[in-house]
Enzyme design. Structure first.
Site, PDB file in Angstrom:
ATOM      1  NE  ARG A  41      -2.564  -1.876   3.211  1.00 15.61           N
ATOM      2  CZ  ARG A  41      -3.215  -2.176   4.326  1.00 15.61           C
ATOM      3  NH1 ARG A  41      -4.365  -1.572   4.598  1.00 15.61           N
ATOM      4  NH2 ARG A  41      -2.727  -3.058   5.169  1.00 15.61           N
ATOM      5  CG  HIS A  59      -2.844  -0.929  -2.749  1.00 13.42           C
ATOM      6  ND1 HIS A  59      -4.134  -0.998  -2.279  1.00 13.42           N
ATOM      7  CD2 HIS A  59      -2.469   0.379  -2.641  1.00 13.42           C
ATOM      8  CE1 HIS A  59      -4.528   0.199  -1.889  1.00 13.42           C
ATOM      9  NE2 HIS A  59      -3.537   1.050  -2.104  1.00 13.42           N
ATOM     10  CE  LYS A  71      -9.435   5.788   0.451  1.00 11.68           C
ATOM     11  NZ  LYS A  71      -9.134   4.370   0.799  1.00 11.68           N
ATOM     12  NE  ARG A 117      -6.349   5.129   4.095  1.00 12.85           N
ATOM     13  CZ  ARG A 117      -7.252   4.370   4.726  1.00 12.85           C
ATOM     14  NH1 ARG A 117      -7.311   4.389   6.045  1.00 12.85           N
ATOM     15  NH2 ARG A 117      -8.066   3.603   4.041  1.00 12.85           N
ATOM     16  CG  ASP A 143     -10.754  -1.130  -2.563  1.00 10.22           C
ATOM     17  OD1 ASP A 143      -9.831  -1.081  -3.404  1.00 10.22           O
ATOM     18  OD2 ASP A 143     -10.834  -0.338  -1.607  1.00 10.22           O
ATOM     19  CB  THR A 161     -12.506   2.544   2.362  1.00  7.92           C
ATOM     20  OG1 THR A 161     -11.411   3.258   2.926  1.00  7.92           O
ATOM     21  CG2 THR A 161     -12.651   2.919   0.898  1.00  7.92           C
TER      22      THR A 161
END
Length: 505
Positions: A273, A307, A377, A379, A402, A410
């Site tokens: 990630r 990811h 979104k 973060r 996802d 999320t």
């Protein structure tokens, strides 16, 4: 502690480790030691102090007067793994397994001589191959007159091999392929091996008292095409970093042993990630993981739904194989949604390309238009912000797609946004079911009908229980088995992904 260097020769031939300051790892051996310490009076507890709990934790032997022998007082069934078929009251000298009897007799002699519990480790060998690792605890017991004349024992056995596959074996030309499965990936590995028509290659994993690990193959790997399966999610007792280090050490051992080619198969790849710098001095963890795998000798890395596929492929200088589970999800939802109008939604802009590819695939299978949507979104410091939603979801069944579900926040916020914009049914789909922290609570409160995941990561029993009735798990064993065979034979992974695994659309 008694090290191998200090151990007397006749014990060194029988045991790989002898420790008089025991810290057992196995459940049975730890329970037996805790019970012995709790019951201890003076030098040692008496047989009467521990007998009530022996059926739950192990076995007990009593020295035979005027003979170098021991008789089983209780727990013959527990001791049978070392001695063969024996009954309470039998002597060690009568046991079918002579080597096991010698091991116990010499260990019992040493324990009664020292007056302290001892922990030993050794390997069970059958037909010339290592079959299991054994952790054996022995602790002295006092007789009625106070002398040491009996021994409490318990053992834990870790089998190294899996049963033979039920399908036809691989063709003779494929005999150079070996598949290992580390740690908690063993169950998935067994299913993959079944699909391939072979068996898992045996290996040893040992945890030391301070948490360090030893891992080694138990078959020759020289000039073999080796595949090592290890999903690198964090779980109870093993963090993602622990699993990564174990995988690195194992690949290093394979390289030292002369393997021709080594492929790391990580259905879930940890640290993926953090694939770019979003703040000054940020680490780029994906690249560092790549450098570690390359440095120990991996020739290839395969994962499912990285990811960020572009970042994954660019991080490695060795061959990187990016698989995806879209065919599995498409097959499931084509059946599940029936004739409902459908929309596919990405819970953030970063996953929009993944969702769009899935939407196109689902649209082809359903032979009707599939709408799309996405959520904004942002973060920062663990906080998620952004409430902008765009998409045509009114009156439609929505699949929110996802790569993973971690905290669930999320996906839950995307589900609430879809419901607020008129979605009639809402499904969550994610390849990796990490379910960290309070994910179950967040997902239970979300307006969703089902959560569909794969078994790249096995959901914890607690998560599965709390989400019972709404959690659906799809198997990836066919996808991985076909990918391994394809890589081994030099086939095209792109063609495999376009077609999907057997039975997929």
């Amino acid at each position: 502690m008694t090290t191998l260097a200090e151990t007397r020769p006749f014990l060194k031939r029988l045991f790989e480790r002898l420790d008089f300051a025991p810290r057992p790892i196995g459940v049975q051996t730890k329970h037996a030691l805790d019970h012995w310490l709790t019951s201890r009076r003076g030098v040692a507890p008496t047989f009467a102090d521990v007998v009530a709990d022996l059926r739950n934790c192990g076995f007990a032997f009593r020295a035979v007067p005027d003979a170098r022998d021991y008789e089983i007082v209780i727990g013959a069934k527990a001791a049978a793994a070392l001695l063969g078929a024996v009954a309470d009251g039998a002597r060690l000298s009568e046991a079918p397994n002579r080597r096991g009897a010698v091991r116990l007799r010499r260990l019992f002699d040493e324990v009664l001589r020292a007056g302290e519990p001892a922990l030993v480790e050794f390997t069970l060998v059958a037909k010339g191959r290592d079959r299991a690792g054994v952790e054996l605890l022995a602790a002295p017991l006092a007789l009625a007159d106070g002398t040491l004349g009996a021994v409490l024992g318990a053992l834990n056995i870790e089998r190294y091999e899996t049963p033979a596959p039920s399908r036809e074996p691989l063709p003779e030309s494929d005999e150079q392929i070996l598949l290992f499965a580390l740690g908690s990936s063993r169950a998935l590995g067994e299913r993959i091996a079944h699909e391939m028509g072979c068996s898992l290659a045996p290996h040893e994993e040992r945890r030391f008292e301070d948490g360090e690990r030893k891992v080694r193959p138990l078959v020759g790997v020289r000039d073999k095409d080796v595949y090592v399966l290890s999903s690198l999610e964090g779980e109870t007792g093993d963090s993602g970093a622990d699993k990564l280090l174990r995988l690195l050490f194992f690949i290093g051992a394979l390289r030292d042993a002369g393997a021709a080619r080594i492929t790391a198969v990580a259905p879930y790849l940890c640290y993926a990630r953090k694939d770019r710098r979003t703040k000054p001095l940020d680490p780029v963890a994906t690249r560092y993981v790549a450098q570690l795998l390359e440095s120990v000798g991996a020739d290839r890395i395969a994962t499912i739904d990285a990811h960020n596929v572009a970042a994954f492929e660019n991080a490695f200088r060795i061959e990187s194989v990016a698989l995806d589970a879209q065919a599995l999800f498409a097959r499931y939802f084509a059946h599940r949604l029936g004739g409902d109008p459908v929309a596919v939604v990405s819970p953030d802009l970063g996953g929009e390309k993944r969702a769009e590819l899935f939407r196109q695939r689902l649209e082809t299978i359903l032979a009707r238009p599939v709408a799309k949507g996405f959520m904004n979104k942002h973060r920062s410091m663990g906080e998620i912000t952004g409430e902008i939603f765009a998409g045509d979801v009114a009156g439609r069944a929505v699949v929110i797609l996802d790569d993973l579900i971690s905290s669930g926040a999320t996906m839950a916020r995307a589900a609430r946004a879809c419901r607020a914009n008129g979605a009639t049914r809402i499904f969550l789909a994610a390849t990796h079911a990490l379910f960290a922290r309070d994910a179950e609570a967040a997902l239970r409160e979300a307006p969703i009908e089902e959560i569909v995941v794969t078994d790249t990561v096995a959901p914890s029993e607690a998560a599965a229980l709390r989400l019972r009735g709404r959690l659906v798990t799809l198997g990836v064993e066919t996808l991985l088995a076909e990918a391994i065979v394809c890589l081994h034979s030099g086939g095209s992974i792109d063609e495999l992904l376009d077609a999907g695994p057997k039975g997929a659309p």
